[in-house]
Motif scaffolding. Structure first.
Motif, PDB file in Angstrom:
ATOM      1  N   SER A   1     -37.004   0.159  50.770  1.00  0.00           N
ATOM      2  CA  SER A   1     -38.161  -0.709  51.746  1.00  0.00           C
ATOM      3  C   SER A   1     -37.212  -1.805  51.949  1.00  0.00           C
ATOM      4  CB  SER A   1     -39.470  -1.066  50.754  1.00  0.00           C
ATOM      5  OG  SER A   1     -39.958   0.146  50.534  1.00  0.00           O
ATOM      6  N   HIS A   2     -36.365  -2.628  51.498  1.00  0.00           N
ATOM      7  CA  HIS A   2     -35.560  -3.308  52.071  1.00  0.00           C
ATOM      8  C   HIS A   2     -34.833  -3.831  52.926  1.00  0.00           C
ATOM      9  CE1 HIS A   2     -33.478  -6.763  51.667  1.00  0.00           C
ATOM     10  NE2 HIS A   2     -31.912  -6.016  51.321  1.00  0.00           N
ATOM     11  N   GLN A   3     -34.255  -1.721  53.674  1.00  0.00           N
ATOM     12  CA  GLN A   3     -33.052  -1.786  54.215  1.00  0.00           C
ATOM     13  C   GLN A   3     -33.911  -1.500  56.133  1.00  0.00           C
ATOM     14  OE1 GLN A   3     -30.317  -2.630  53.985  1.00  0.00           O
ATOM     15  NE2 GLN A   3     -29.748  -2.259  52.214  1.00  0.00           N
ATOM     16  N   LEU A   4     -35.480  -0.914  55.163  1.00  0.00           N
ATOM     17  CA  LEU A   4     -36.057  -0.800  56.428  1.00  0.00           C
ATOM     18  C   LEU A   4     -36.919  -2.090  57.199  1.00  0.00           C
ATOM     19  CD1 LEU A   4     -38.360   2.462  55.301  1.00  0.00           C
ATOM     20  CD2 LEU A   4     -37.163   2.530  57.545  1.00  0.00           C
ATOM     21  N   ARG A   5     -36.883  -2.702  56.188  1.00  0.00           N
ATOM     22  CA  ARG A   5     -37.160  -3.793  56.277  1.00  0.00           C
ATOM     23  C   ARG A   5     -36.397  -4.762  57.765  1.00  0.00           C
ATOM     24  NH1 ARG A   5     -37.671  -6.607  52.032  1.00  0.00           N
ATOM     25  NH2 ARG A   5     -39.408  -5.887  51.428  1.00  0.00           N
ATOM     26  N   THR A   6     -35.305  -4.535  57.434  1.00  0.00           N
ATOM     27  CA  THR A   6     -34.399  -5.248  57.743  1.00  0.00           C
ATOM     28  C   THR A   6     -34.163  -4.331  59.271  1.00  0.00           C
ATOM     29  OG1 THR A   6     -32.665  -5.633  56.279  1.00  0.00           O
ATOM     30  CG2 THR A   6     -31.936  -5.729  58.057  1.00  0.00           C
ATOM     31  N   LEU A   7     -34.355  -3.288  59.124  1.00  0.00           N
ATOM     32  CA  LEU A   7     -34.059  -2.634  60.423  1.00  0.00           C
ATOM     33  C   LEU A   7     -35.577  -2.529  61.442  1.00  0.00           C
ATOM     34  CD1 LEU A   7     -32.744   0.921  58.722  1.00  0.00           C
ATOM     35  CD2 LEU A   7     -31.340  -0.737  60.099  1.00  0.00           C
ATOM     36  N   LYS A   8     -36.193  -2.970  60.765  1.00  0.00           N
ATOM     37  CA  LYS A   8     -37.562  -3.157  62.115  1.00  0.00           C
ATOM     38  C   LYS A   8     -37.914  -4.521  62.322  1.00  0.00           C
ATOM     39  CE  LYS A   8     -41.942  -4.138  59.631  1.00  0.00           C
ATOM     40  NZ  LYS A   8     -41.856  -5.424  60.382  1.00  0.00           N
ATOM     41  N   ASN A   9     -37.076  -5.908  61.602  1.00  0.00           N
ATOM     42  CA  ASN A   9     -36.954  -6.780  62.202  1.00  0.00           C
ATOM     43  C   ASN A   9     -36.194  -7.048  63.131  1.00  0.00           C
ATOM     44  OD1 ASN A   9     -37.928  -7.637  60.531  1.00  0.00           O
ATOM     45  ND2 ASN A   9     -37.308  -8.448  59.135  1.00  0.00           N
TER      46      ASN A   9
ATOM     47  N   TYR B   1     -44.918   5.973  58.003  1.00  0.00           N
ATOM     48  CA  TYR B   1     -44.000   6.699  58.337  1.00  0.00           C
ATOM     49  C   TYR B   1     -44.001   5.766  59.144  1.00  0.00           C
ATOM     50  CZ  TYR B   1     -46.809  10.030  56.083  1.00  0.00           C
ATOM     51  OH  TYR B   1     -47.408  10.918  54.838  1.00  0.00           O
ATOM     52  N   TYR B   2     -41.725   5.926  59.396  1.00  0.00           N
ATOM     53  CA  TYR B   2     -40.808   4.950  59.815  1.00  0.00           C
ATOM     54  C   TYR B   2     -40.228   6.187  60.975  1.00  0.00           C
ATOM     55  CZ  TYR B   2     -41.318   1.234  57.250  1.00  0.00           C
ATOM     56  OH  TYR B   2     -41.951  -0.031  56.711  1.00  0.00           O
ATOM     57  N   SER B   3     -40.081   5.923  61.843  1.00  0.00           N
ATOM     58  CA  SER B   3     -39.072   6.151  62.892  1.00  0.00           C
ATOM     59  C   SER B   3     -38.366   5.837  63.506  1.00  0.00           C
ATOM     60  CB  SER B   3     -40.142   7.516  63.785  1.00  0.00           C
ATOM     61  OG  SER B   3     -40.648   6.303  64.739  1.00  0.00           O
ATOM     62  N   HIS B   4     -37.093   6.207  65.059  1.00  0.00           N
ATOM     63  CA  HIS B   4     -36.271   4.969  64.712  1.00  0.00           C
ATOM     64  C   HIS B   4     -37.402   4.593  65.937  1.00  0.00           C
ATOM     65  CE1 HIS B   4     -34.989   7.351  68.485  1.00  0.00           C
ATOM     66  NE2 HIS B   4     -35.557   8.822  67.504  1.00  0.00           N
TER      67      HIS B   4
END
Length: 101
Positions: free
Chosen positions: A58-66, A80-83
């Motif tokens: 979750s922490h890493q996805l937050r960075t990637l989402k930002n 659900y996450y995607s690039h």
């Protein structure tokens, strides 16, 4: 007379490019993006597949989402996450190809 030098990058562009490369410099984020290059995954599926804690994912996805490198959709209580950037995924794929040949 024509200027043979490229235009100077503005500060905002420099900062964004630097942040993207910084994000790609983290092994966990690379693993997540590489997984998301296949298809979308829930946070739990990512954690299970990569053998990571859900909080880490979750922490890493937050960075990637930002950085707008991943996007998500909500289905009930699951996300659900995607690039979200084909350019960056191409850079990642080319870098992996370079490292493995």
């Amino acid at each position: 007379m024509k200027n043979d030098f490229p235009d100077e990058l503005d500060e905002e562009t420099l900062l964004t490019v630097s942040q993207i490369f910084k994000a790609l410099g983290d092994p966990t984020r690379i693993r997540i993006l590489h997984l998301l290059s296949e298809r979308e995954f829930s946070v739990n599926e990512i954690a299970e597949s990569l053998k990571l804690q859900q909080s880490t994912v979750s922490h890493q996805l937050r960075t990637l989402k930002n950085l707008r490198l991943v996007k998500y959709r909500r289905e009930g209580t699951s996300f659900y996450y995607s690039h979200d950037d084909e350019h960056v995924m191409n850079i990642l794929e080319q870098t992996i190809d370079h490292a493995t040949h």
